[in-house]
Design a protein around this motif. Structure first.
Motif, short mmCIF file in Angstrom:
data_model
loop_
_atom_site.label_atom_id
_atom_site.label_comp_id
_atom_site.label_asym_id
_atom_site.label_seq_id
_atom_site.Cartn_x
_atom_site.Cartn_y
_atom_site.Cartn_z
N PHE A 73 0.86 -1.18 0.00
CA PHE A 73 0.00 0.00 0.00
C PHE A 73 0.90 1.24 0.00
O PHE A 73 1.81 1.34 0.82
N ILE A 74 0.65 2.16 -0.93
CA ILE A 74 1.43 3.39 -0.98
C ILE A 74 0.48 4.58 -0.79
O ILE A 74 -0.53 4.70 -1.50
N VAL A 114 1.22 -6.92 4.27
CA VAL A 114 1.19 -5.78 3.36
C VAL A 114 2.25 -4.76 3.78
O VAL A 114 2.29 -4.31 4.92
N ARG A 115 3.13 -4.38 2.85
CA ARG A 115 4.13 -3.37 3.11
C ARG A 115 3.59 -1.98 2.76
O ARG A 115 2.63 -1.88 1.99
N VAL A 116 4.18 -0.94 3.30
CA VAL A 116 3.67 0.41 3.08
C VAL A 116 4.79 1.35 2.65
O VAL A 116 5.97 1.12 2.94
N GLY A 117 4.39 2.41 1.92
CA GLY A 117 5.32 3.44 1.50
C GLY A 117 4.61 4.79 1.51
O GLY A 117 3.37 4.85 1.49
N PHE A 156 11.90 2.18 1.07
CA PHE A 156 10.65 2.86 0.66
C PHE A 156 9.43 2.02 1.04
O PHE A 156 8.52 2.51 1.69
N LEU A 157 9.39 0.76 0.61
CA LEU A 157 8.31 -0.14 1.01
C LEU A 157 8.79 -0.97 2.18
O LEU A 157 9.75 -1.74 2.06
N VAL A 158 8.11 -0.82 3.32
CA VAL A 158 8.61 -1.43 4.56
C VAL A 158 7.50 -2.16 5.30
O VAL A 158 6.30 -1.93 5.08
N ASN A 159 7.92 -3.04 6.21
CA ASN A 159 7.00 -3.70 7.14
C ASN A 159 6.66 -2.70 8.25
O ASN A 159 7.54 -2.07 8.83
N VAL A 160 5.37 -2.58 8.55
CA VAL A 160 4.91 -1.57 9.52
C VAL A 160 5.52 -1.81 10.89
O VAL A 160 6.01 -0.88 11.54
N ASN A 161 5.48 -3.04 11.37
CA ASN A 161 5.97 -3.31 12.73
C ASN A 161 7.46 -3.04 12.85
O ASN A 161 7.93 -2.52 13.86
N GLU A 162 8.21 -3.37 11.81
CA GLU A 162 9.66 -3.17 11.88
C GLU A 162 10.03 -1.69 11.85
O GLU A 162 10.98 -1.27 12.50
N SER A 163 9.27 -0.89 11.08
CA SER A 163 9.63 0.53 10.90
C SER A 163 8.66 1.47 11.61
O SER A 163 8.56 2.65 11.27
N ARG A 164 7.96 0.98 12.63
CA ARG A 164 6.89 1.77 13.24
C ARG A 164 7.38 3.13 13.75
O ARG A 164 6.75 4.16 13.50
N LEU A 165 8.48 3.16 14.47
CA LEU A 165 8.94 4.42 15.06
C LEU A 165 9.32 5.45 13.99
O LEU A 165 9.00 6.64 14.12
N VAL A 166 9.93 4.98 12.91
CA VAL A 166 10.32 5.90 11.83
C VAL A 166 9.07 6.40 11.11
O VAL A 166 8.98 7.59 10.75
N LEU A 196 3.22 3.48 -9.38
CA LEU A 196 3.35 2.37 -10.32
C LEU A 196 4.80 1.91 -10.43
O LEU A 196 5.10 0.70 -10.38
N GLU A 197 5.71 2.86 -10.58
CA GLU A 197 7.13 2.51 -10.70
C GLU A 197 7.67 1.86 -9.43
O GLU A 197 8.51 0.96 -9.49
N ALA A 198 7.16 2.29 -8.28
CA ALA A 198 7.60 1.68 -7.02
C ALA A 198 7.16 0.23 -6.93
O ALA A 198 7.92 -0.64 -6.48
#
Length: 656
Positions: A73-74, A114-117, A156-166, A196-198
């Motif tokens: 999800f972006i 689902v990863r997010v950006g 750019f596309l990350v796991n929410v739990n791993e990158s939550r603080l950032v 789309l490119e991401a």
């Protein structure tokens, strides 16, 4: 053997419906038959005993013969002056901090894969590195929007739990970074290109959530100009207002579908934004368009957040292909909805969710058997939100009849209206609206004249005779003819018409029924936990001593009569005086509570509706009366009685 196979050549071979490969039937297959020829394991296998079932697809059904990656999800947020000033940017950023805990997952006890950006934009695009190892998010700016690219892959596309603080740090900083912006121009085409490119770089499908405010007039691919010209309404050139302004977005939509990139667009316009053009990519990719005109944080926040929460949390399939097959005698000839078709058989959907309906038109062009009926199969190949490639199959058998009377006895008027409206609303892309209205009247008259000629008992020509199941066809058809798409009032904007046209294209039967013939509920006498009987949509049904709730599918009105009982006013508004009623005094905003007067959960709502309180003889009553569809409309639409007389005249002309 491929899971989706059809018998060919006398039952000795299988042919795959998707990849067209042919496989010999193994000899041991016939060892599983009993003395009647029926499979002995019929009830052990879902495809032999159920009308709907699902297979886990093999790698042969995946792109490039590779199992798919989990989707992403972006979130792409407009940070121009209007977006910041309205409060939209702040609301979105604050909500996402909580909402990211509720990304779709098939197992509630497991974390979403689902990863997010995140991207922000105005005339340029800002990408954010939110890698978990960073102390603070990093911004990378792409100012050359004519040749869009993603300036980073890792982070750019990350796991929410791993990158939550950032991520939370970023969402706190975005409103502050652009709080003093004076940039009013925005781009739009490069925004979708960026997402789309991401997804291409990550080799996955996914969804773009675009939060946008204004007409994209900045110099960039997909740049638009203001073409709002009401002088064209009613002319042969009116159809151009429903067509995309430039071909750029059609090409972009095709590229998105190929990648499995679905686009959901949240619009917050204060003026014309050309929904007919901006909506091309969402509609073609199986996405949604949400529109909040003159967005005000205090008044519209809850409606927007309810829509956003539902949109992010609902289960969705990606990179889907649907194919419809039938038995001999009928065939699928046309499709209506939010999707893309590169040929005449494959319905392609970058995204597929529970809020979209696809309408299929079947043509009867050969003999059908009353004994065996007609068979229809719908197969959808898709990637789940957990990243699995699956094949879902629906099988249906319908009865056939040789007598017209039986056909008219079993028809469904609501389904006919759903089809007619979609057929007509697509027709405005290539025909004047008057021609579309005339075609609808003619089609309806032919249906009813055919019944009168071939099925009804002989009677006076001056008598109007309608089939029992179609007695409401004229009233519903009149509602379609008077809709803002086909017969707009003076205050209906071109954007609203384009928005409604796109919205109807993917409504199911129950949604289109309420949209064209709103539900009017008297609240004078209520029993807790039950809905009152709806009354007809006409001013003569309103009592000055009553309170009425009107649901249109998009709006919710509470009409209060001038002579309403004090007890009812106290229950709803907390005041015994009609003159003291204010919308903000409403005491029952959450009607899903058991103690409340009306259980709103019984109503067919796929999105949150904003409630408008309308006092009798107040100025806002004009808006309310627009939805009393049995009365003559301010835009010139006929009353139900007048239209019924007109329809009777048309039928008599066809029979003479």
């Amino acid at each position: 053997m491929c899971p989706y196979m059809q018998f060919i050549e006398g039952g000795r071979r299988f042919q795959c419906g998707f990849c067209s490969c042919v496989t010999e039937v193994p000899p041991h297959y016939f060892q599983h038959l009993d003395h009647t020829g029926k499979r002995v394991d019929c009830y052990d296998r879902p495809e032999l005993s159920l009308g709907s079932y699902e297979f886990l697809a093999t790698v042969d059904y995946c792109k490039n013969n590779k199992l798919p990656q989990p989707p992403a999800f972006i979130f792409l947020i407009d940070v121009s002056y209007n977006a910041v000033k309205s409060g939209m940017v702040n609301i979105v950023c604050q909500e996402l901090k909580t909402l990211l805990d509720y990304l779709p997952r098939e197992n509630p006890e497991m974390d979403s894969v689902v990863r997010v950006g995140f991207v922000t934009y105005n005339k340029v695009l800002h990408f954010y590195n939110v890698k978990s190892s960073l102390a603070q998010p990093q911004m990378l700016v792409v100012s050359d929007v004519s040749d869009m690219f993603v300036p980073l892959l890792d982070g750019f596309l990350v796991n929410v739990n791993e990158s939550r603080l950032v991520i939370e740090s970023l969402l706190d900083q975005i409103p502050e970074m652009f709080a003093d912006t004076r940039e009013t121009e925005t781009v739009f085409g490069p925004v979708i290109q960026a997402g789309l490119e991401a997804l291409k770089a990550a080799d996955c499908a996914g969804k773009l959530f675009v939060f946008h405010t204004s007409l994209p007039i900045a110099e960039a691919p997909g740049k638009l100009k203001n073409r709002e010209d009401k002088k064209l309404i009613g002319t042969d050139k009116e159809k151009s207002l429903f067509q995309p302004q430039v071909g750029f977005y059609n090409t972009l939509a095709k590229e998105c579908v190929a990648q499995g990139c679905c686009v959901d667009l949240f619009l917050f316009p204060n003026q014309y934004v050309d929904v007919a053009t901006l909506g091309v990519v969402p509609v073609s990719t199986g996405g949604s368009v949400y529109k909040y005109t003159y967005f005000q944080a205090q008044a519209d926040k809850e409606r927007f957040l309810n829509d956003l929460r539902r949109d992010v949390q609902k289960l969705v399939g990606f990179d889907a292909v649907m194919r419809v097959r039938t038995s001999t005698g009928i065939r699928a000839t046309d499709f209506f909805g939010s999707f893309f078709m590169s040929n005449t058989t494959d319905v392609e959907l970058a995204g597929l969710d529970c809020d979209k309906a696809i309408t299929v038109e079947f043509k009867h062009d050969d003999k059908l058997s009353e004994e065996t009926g007609a068979l229809m199969q719908c197969a959808v190949l898709y990637t789940s939100c957990s990243g699995q490639r699956r094949l879902r199959v629906h099988n249906m058998a319908v009865n056939c009849c040789s007598q017209l009377a039986d056909l008219y006895r079993n028809c469904e008027t609501d389904t006919i209206i759903n089809f007619f409206s979609k057929y007509a609303f697509r027709g405005v892309l290539s025909n004047p609206t008057k021609a579309v209205r005339d075609t609808l009247v003619n089609q309806c008259a032919q249906i009813l004249a055919c019944y009168r000629k071939n099925c009804a008992s002989p009677s006076s020509a001056g008598q109007l005779i309608l089939p029992e199941c179609m007695k409401l066809l004229p009233v519903y058809l009149n509602c379609v003819l008077k809709s803002d798409v086909l017969l707009p009032g003076a205050d209906v904007s071109l954007d609203d018409r384009a928005y409604l046209r796109q919205l109807i294209s993917c409504m199911d039967v129950s949604e289109s029924h309420v949209f064209f013939y709103p539900r009017l509920l008297p609240l004078t006498k209520l029993e807790s936990g039950s809905l009152p009987m709806a009354v007809r949509d006409s001013e003569e049904r309103l009592s000055k001593g009553g309170v009425y709730l009107l649901e249109t599918g998009l709006h919710l009105f509470l009409w209060v009569g001038a002579n309403v009982q004090q007890e009812l006013l106290l229950n709803i508004f907390g005041t015994p005086s009609f003159s003291q009623i204010e919308p903000s005094m409403l005491l029952i905003p959450d009607w899903t509570e058991p103690s409340c007067v009306l259980p709103l959960s019984h109503m067919s709502l796929s999105s949150c509706l904003q409630l408008m309180v309308v006092k009798q003889e107040d100025r806002t009553e004009l808006i309310f009366r627009h939805f009393l569809v049995e009365d003559k409309s301010a835009s010139g639409g006929a009353s139900y009685v007048d239209f019924l007389c007109h329809m009777h005249k048309e039928i008599r002309q066809l029979l003479s």
